[in-house]
Design an enzyme around this catalytic site. Structure first.
Site, mmCIF file in Angstrom:
data_model
loop_
_atom_site.group_PDB
_atom_site.id
_atom_site.type_symbol
_atom_site.label_atom_id
_atom_site.label_comp_id
_atom_site.label_asym_id
_atom_site.label_seq_id
_atom_site.Cartn_x
_atom_site.Cartn_y
_atom_site.Cartn_z
ATOM 1 C CB CYS A 92 -2.717 1.444 -7.321
ATOM 2 S SG CYS A 92 -1.809 1.279 -5.480
ATOM 3 C CD GLU B 104 -5.712 4.725 0.634
ATOM 4 O OE1 GLU B 104 -4.786 4.279 0.189
ATOM 5 O OE2 GLU B 104 -6.238 4.348 1.724
#
Ligand code: NDP
Length: 540
Positions: free
Chosen positions: A331, A297
């Site tokens: 993020c 990720e």
């Protein structure tokens, strides 16, 4: 030791409900958080060992994790693992796997429920560690702890569901079933920005599925991971199931990732480190008997589109919260605001006004909205981008920094070209690029025109445009008329496309499948039980 297995099945049958957030407007909660901050302050500066199986090893070679708001304050000292210790930890994890994989899923899930209970009891205390170690505001720290509890509760239930009978087609004359078995030894490599939630989520998903783990926390947030290791020990998780190695990823990362006995890597972090792991993990090592699985990720350059039909105040609120929550170090942070020409000036003005109202300061104080960025390197990198931004756009808010902590003002650049560096590269700090689009079509094109694809939001009241964006906005987490941060476990399974990672969905029903492999088991029934079915071949 907490009794972990009582009532696991009945608890798993209760519906998963997200942990509610602490209401810090209440005096008793303010008091409790302040006390926990004092408590943690009295525990700062301790030395923490590596944990390999049942051994706790403190090496002479240590590094300090510091408070980014006050860098001369040491949060804790951590041992630097050596390559030999990496090998030893993988060996211990491989041996432990042989017993742990046979522990029933229900029992494994019990450890997650027990850990969730301890985290609930220590809610303010865990928040306080994050306030000190990574500079989270109270609200951000609490959301992080709540998410960690959610992961434990969610994955425990999911494992019990996966261990149950799986739906397959039945044919006469055979007994068929599908079972999910674990993979083996995994490296869990989390980032520092959700130092509790992501670290707990990736680790617990790995071991509840029957795998054993080497947890290598980020070097800027090892103390929070050490608190989780303490909890796992308290709930009686057998030693060797989760091994704890601290030290620089750039020093021990390759040894860990390359190890032939490693079966998978669960990583969350930057694009460049993710790509390096992906490449190395794909290389077959001598003695390696499998293809390593990489669950990666990675970064984002998330955009918020605003059209002329939108509620402009709400859009400006969403832009500011997405850009500057936890100093823009998410993020999912909305680092690009893409606004159609017709309402560009209005929205920009609102964004600037709201940005200027944000408080930057010591995160141990309840009124602080933004604390420091995580470390000196991050600060320098962000300040470099601010300098680049001064040539690529019009600075309309912030731009400055104050020491001695790593404080950076929330910064807004207007009139940024969609292909400018500050509109394309992940800055991972409180810097927002505002981009003017000709119209909605143009805005959607700009939104999609990055190499990432993590989160995105659209503010619009036009149902047709909303339908179009549902089809065309290529991000893993798409939001309408709300901010692009704040995904909830189970509600918004989280993970992105393209350079944002391997398309996994943390906190979703598919996630544990990434940590397992499916085995189909078929047995021919004895002839007395009926006619033999016709033979059918599948792809052989
Ligand atoms: P990094 O990539 O710098 O570090 C992540 C982890 O990888 C750390 O534990 C780090 O250890 C380790 N590491 C560093 N080098 C190596 C190596 N060569 N081999 C193996 N491991 C290594 O990311 P950050 O911690 O700075 O986190 C921020 C990034 O994470 C941002 O890009 C953000 O977008 C992304 N992120 C993505 C999320 C998602 O769901 N897609 C969620 C949260 C963050 P060490 O600290 O010792 O260097």
């Amino acid at each position: 030791m907490v009794k972990v297995f009582e009532g696991v099945l009945s608890r798993a049958q209760t519906p998963f409900i997200n942990e509610s957030l602490i209401d810090f407007s209440k005096a008793e909660n303010q008091r409790a958080q302040s006390q926990a901050i004092e408590q943690v302050k009295s525990e700062l500066g301790r030395t923490y060992p590596l944990i390999i199986g049942d051994k706790k090893i403190t090496s002479k070679d240590t590094f300090a994790s510091v408070n980014p708001a006050q860098p001369d304050q040491v949060v804790g000292y951590f041992s630097r693992a050596t390559a030999e210790q990496v090998n030893e930890a993988v060996q211990v994890a491989a041996t432990t796997f042989e017993t742990w994989k046979r522990v029933p899923a229900q029992e494994r899930a019990g450890y997650l429920f027990a850990a969730a209970d301890v985290m609930r009891q220590r809610r303010f205390y865990i928040n306080a560690w994050m306030i000190y170690e990574v500079g989270k505001s109270w609200v951000e720290a609490d959301a992080d702890t709540a998410e960690a509890i959610d992961f434990l509760e969610f994955y425990a239930r999911e494992m019990i569901r996966l261990a149950d009978e799986q739906p397959i087609v039945h044919i006469a004359g055979e007994e068929n079933k599908l079972v999910y078995i674990p993979l083996g030894v995994g490296a869990v490599i989390p980032p520092w920005n959700f130092p509790c939630a992501i670290m707990v989520g990736m680790t617990s998903a790995s071991f509840v599925a029957g795998n054993t783990v080497i947890l290598k926390p980020a070097s800027t947030s090892p103390a929070i991971a050490a608190q989780f290791m303490r909890i796992l020990e308290e709930v009686g998780l057998p030693s060797g199931v989760v091994n704890f190695l601290t030290g620089s990823g750039s020093v021990i990362g390759d040894t860990l990732v390359d190890h032939p006995q490693l079966r998978f890597i669960a990583f969350t972090g930057s694009r460049d480190v993710g790509l390096r792991i992906y490449e190395r993990a794909s290389k077959h090592q001598k003695g390696q008997r499998w293809l390593k699985r990489s669950i990666l990720e990675m970064g984002g350059k998330d955009g918020i589109v605003v059209d002329e039909t939108a509620d402009l105040d709400s859009a400006a609120d969403g832009i500011v919260a997405s850009a500057f929550g936890f100093q823009g170090q998410k993020c999912s942070a909305g680092s690009r605001a893409i606004i159609v020409d017709q309402v560009y000036d209005q929205v920009l003005q609102k964004v600037v006004e709201k940005t200027k109202q944000l408080t930057v300061g010591d995160p141990t104080q309840p009124t602080t909205y933004m604390g420091p960025v995580v470390d000196e390197n991050a600060m320098k990198k962000i300040l470099d981008y601010i300098e680049i931004g001064k040539h690529e756009g019009r600075l309309v808010a912030g731009g400055g920094h104050q020491g001695p902590g790593y404080f950076i003002e929330p910064t807004v650049f207007a009139d940024v070209d969609p292909h400018a560096r500050i509109a394309q590269e992940e800055i991972f700090g409180p810097v927002l690029a505002v981009i003017k689009a000709k119209d909605f079509d143009d805005a959607l094109n700009i939104a999609n025109d990055t190499e990432y694809g993590l989160t995105g939001a659209v503010y619009s009241r036009d149902p047709q445009r909303i339908e179009r964006a549902k089809e065309e906005y290529h991000v893993g987490n798409l939001y309408f008329n709300r901010k692009c941060t704040g995904a909830l476990v189970g509600v918004h399974p989280f993970g992105g496309f393209n350079m944002s990672g391997t398309d996994s969905k943390a906190g979703g029903k598919d996630y544990l499948l990434l940590f397992t492999q499916a085995k189909a088991i078929s047995a021919k029934k004895q002839p007395a039980q009926g006619p033999t079915p016709p033979e059918r071949w599948q792809g052989e």
